[in-house]
Scaffold this motif. Structure first.
Motif, PDB file in Angstrom:
ATOM      1  N   VAL A   1     -26.629  10.214 -30.669  1.00 28.67           N
ATOM      2  CA  VAL A   1     -26.248   9.720 -28.927  1.00 28.67           C
ATOM      3  C   VAL A   1     -25.082  10.497 -29.139  1.00 28.67           C
ATOM      4  N   LEU A   2     -24.371  11.942 -29.602  1.00 27.62           N
ATOM      5  CA  LEU A   2     -23.235  13.007 -28.462  1.00 27.62           C
ATOM      6  C   LEU A   2     -24.370  13.773 -28.355  1.00 27.62           C
ATOM      7  N   ASN A   3     -25.490  14.012 -28.923  1.00 26.86           N
ATOM      8  CA  ASN A   3     -27.213  15.103 -27.846  1.00 26.86           C
ATOM      9  C   ASN A   3     -26.345  14.257 -27.055  1.00 26.86           C
ATOM     10  N   GLN A   4     -27.334  13.318 -26.999  1.00 26.31           N
ATOM     11  CA  GLN A   4     -27.803  12.920 -26.025  1.00 26.31           C
ATOM     12  C   GLN A   4     -26.765  12.696 -24.052  1.00 26.31           C
ATOM     13  N   ILE A   5     -24.789  12.341 -25.153  1.00 23.29           N
ATOM     14  CA  ILE A   5     -23.754  12.658 -24.105  1.00 23.29           C
ATOM     15  C   ILE A   5     -23.973  13.473 -23.128  1.00 23.29           C
ATOM     16  N   ARG A   6     -24.194  14.804 -24.807  1.00 23.31           N
ATOM     17  CA  ARG A   6     -23.766  15.684 -24.274  1.00 23.31           C
ATOM     18  C   ARG A   6     -24.939  16.465 -22.965  1.00 23.31           C
ATOM     19  N   GLY A   7     -26.365  16.039 -23.137  1.00 20.43           N
ATOM     20  CA  GLY A   7     -27.368  16.459 -22.764  1.00 20.43           C
ATOM     21  C   GLY A   7     -28.526  17.916 -23.375  1.00 20.43           C
ATOM     22  N   GLY A   8     -27.455  17.964 -24.742  1.00 20.90           N
ATOM     23  CA  GLY A   8     -28.439  18.725 -25.041  1.00 20.90           C
ATOM     24  C   GLY A   8     -29.421  18.471 -25.395  1.00 20.90           C
ATOM     25  N   THR A   9     -30.474  19.756 -26.277  1.00 25.08           N
ATOM     26  CA  THR A   9     -31.207  20.177 -26.179  1.00 25.08           C
ATOM     27  C   THR A   9     -31.412  19.813 -27.758  1.00 25.08           C
ATOM     28  N   LEU A  10     -33.014  19.889 -28.469  1.00 16.41           N
ATOM     29  CA  LEU A  10     -33.070  20.041 -29.607  1.00 16.41           C
ATOM     30  C   LEU A  10     -33.475  21.159 -30.656  1.00 16.41           C
ATOM     31  N   LEU A  11     -31.952  21.937 -30.364  1.00 13.77           N
ATOM     32  CA  LEU A  11     -31.583  22.905 -30.918  1.00 13.77           C
ATOM     33  C   LEU A  11     -30.069  22.734 -30.625  1.00 13.77           C
ATOM     34  N   ASP A  12     -29.794  22.571 -29.953  1.00 16.83           N
ATOM     35  CA  ASP A  12     -28.402  21.844 -29.741  1.00 16.83           C
ATOM     36  C   ASP A  12     -27.794  21.009 -30.541  1.00 16.83           C
ATOM     37  N   LEU A  13     -29.034  19.452 -30.694  1.00 16.59           N
ATOM     38  CA  LEU A  13     -29.210  18.513 -31.971  1.00 16.59           C
ATOM     39  C   LEU A  13     -29.158  19.338 -33.049  1.00 16.59           C
ATOM     40  N   ASN A  14     -30.477  20.079 -33.482  1.00 14.78           N
ATOM     41  CA  ASN A  14     -30.218  20.506 -35.230  1.00 14.78           C
ATOM     42  C   ASN A  14     -28.915  21.052 -35.377  1.00 14.78           C
ATOM     43  N   GLY A  15     -28.441  22.130 -34.777  1.00 13.41           N
ATOM     44  CA  GLY A  15     -27.155  22.112 -34.763  1.00 13.41           C
ATOM     45  C   GLY A  15     -25.799  20.946 -35.106  1.00 13.41           C
ATOM     46  N   LEU A  16     -26.068  20.244 -34.218  1.00 13.87           N
ATOM     47  CA  LEU A  16     -24.648  18.844 -34.463  1.00 13.87           C
ATOM     48  C   LEU A  16     -24.875  18.224 -35.902  1.00 13.87           C
ATOM     49  N   ILE A  17     -26.396  18.485 -36.654  1.00  8.98           N
ATOM     50  CA  ILE A  17     -26.319  17.468 -37.260  1.00  8.98           C
ATOM     51  C   ILE A  17     -26.123  18.542 -38.447  1.00  8.98           C
ATOM     52  N   ILE A  18     -26.273  20.060 -38.565  1.00  7.84           N
ATOM     53  CA  ILE A  18     -26.098  20.492 -39.959  1.00  7.84           C
ATOM     54  C   ILE A  18     -24.784  21.127 -39.321  1.00  7.84           C
ATOM     55  N   ALA A  19     -24.239  20.821 -38.793  1.00 10.67           N
ATOM     56  CA  ALA A  19     -22.036  21.039 -38.577  1.00 10.67           C
ATOM     57  C   ALA A  19     -21.915  19.394 -39.204  1.00 10.67           C
ATOM     58  N   ALA A  20     -22.527  18.273 -39.239  1.00 11.39           N
ATOM     59  CA  ALA A  20     -22.007  17.269 -39.701  1.00 11.39           C
ATOM     60  C   ALA A  20     -21.989  17.148 -41.139  1.00 11.39           C
ATOM     61  N   ILE A  21     -23.413  17.670 -41.496  1.00 14.48           N
ATOM     62  CA  ILE A  21     -23.754  17.339 -42.986  1.00 14.48           C
ATOM     63  C   ILE A  21     -22.548  18.703 -43.543  1.00 14.48           C
ATOM     64  N   ALA A  22     -22.161  19.698 -42.860  1.00 13.73           N
ATOM     65  CA  ALA A  22     -21.313  21.000 -43.531  1.00 13.73           C
ATOM     66  C   ALA A  22     -19.817  20.327 -43.663  1.00 13.73           C
ATOM     67  N   ASN A  23     -19.785  19.188 -42.702  1.00 16.18           N
ATOM     68  CA  ASN A  23     -18.199  18.320 -43.029  1.00 16.18           C
ATOM     69  C   ASN A  23     -18.509  17.250 -43.669  1.00 16.18           C
ATOM     70  N   CYS A  24     -19.369  16.776 -44.217  1.00 17.32           N
ATOM     71  CA  CYS A  24     -19.113  15.986 -45.342  1.00 17.32           C
ATOM     72  C   CYS A  24     -18.885  16.034 -47.058  1.00 17.32           C
ATOM     73  N   GLY A  25     -19.197  17.246 -46.594  1.00 21.02           N
ATOM     74  CA  GLY A  25     -18.541  17.622 -48.136  1.00 21.02           C
ATOM     75  C   GLY A  25     -18.056  18.479 -48.261  1.00 21.02           C
ATOM     76  N   VAL A  26     -17.700  18.893 -49.969  1.00 19.86           N
ATOM     77  CA  VAL A  26     -17.942  20.633 -50.371  1.00 19.86           C
ATOM     78  C   VAL A  26     -19.468  20.712 -50.097  1.00 19.86           C
ATOM     79  N   GLU A  27     -20.560  19.878 -51.054  1.00 17.10           N
ATOM     80  CA  GLU A  27     -22.071  20.635 -51.871  1.00 17.10           C
ATOM     81  C   GLU A  27     -22.049  21.279 -50.932  1.00 17.10           C
ATOM     82  N   TYR A  28     -23.009  21.015 -49.551  1.00 15.34           N
ATOM     83  CA  TYR A  28     -23.636  21.999 -48.377  1.00 15.34           C
ATOM     84  C   TYR A  28     -22.535  23.018 -48.232  1.00 15.34           C
ATOM     85  N   PRO A  29     -21.359  24.021 -48.062  1.00 16.68           N
ATOM     86  CA  PRO A  29     -21.201  25.143 -48.249  1.00 16.68           C
ATOM     87  C   PRO A  29     -21.389  25.604 -49.000  1.00 16.68           C
ATOM     88  N   PHE A  30     -21.110  24.982 -50.194  1.00 17.76           N
ATOM     89  CA  PHE A  30     -21.008  25.564 -51.496  1.00 17.76           C
ATOM     90  C   PHE A  30     -22.322  26.176 -51.479  1.00 17.76           C
TER      91      PHE A  30
END
Length: 87
Positions: free
Chosen positions: A51-80
């Protein structure tokens, strides 16, 4: 930072609020709106990012980056895990 803080920062840049995001994504508003730490299921996280990506008019690459950023901010596991892989 955790997911709710990351989500609030994303919404500051967009003409949408959490209630509208909840309606568009189908993710419970009460889950997104609170001071407690919210770690969404991966399916809900992807829906929110789509939804955030659609509102921004982003591409599939933008969506992938957004998902990775979201996962990275869900906890310490991903950055670790990323730091372990880079070693």
């Amino acid at each position: 930072m955790y997911f709710n803080q990351w989500l609030a920062a994303q919404l500051e840049e967009l003409p949408i609020n959490k209630r509208e995001l909840s309606k568009l994504s189908g993710v419970s508003y009460s889950s997104m709106n609170g001071a407690k730490r919210f770690s969404p299921r991966i399916s809900n996280l992807v829906l929110i990012c789509e939804v955030l990506n659609q509102i921004r008019g982003g591409t599939l690459l933008d969506l992938n980056g957004l998902i990775i950023a979201a996962i990275a901010n869900c906890g310490v596991e991903y950055p670790f895990a990323v730091s372990r892989l880079q070693e």
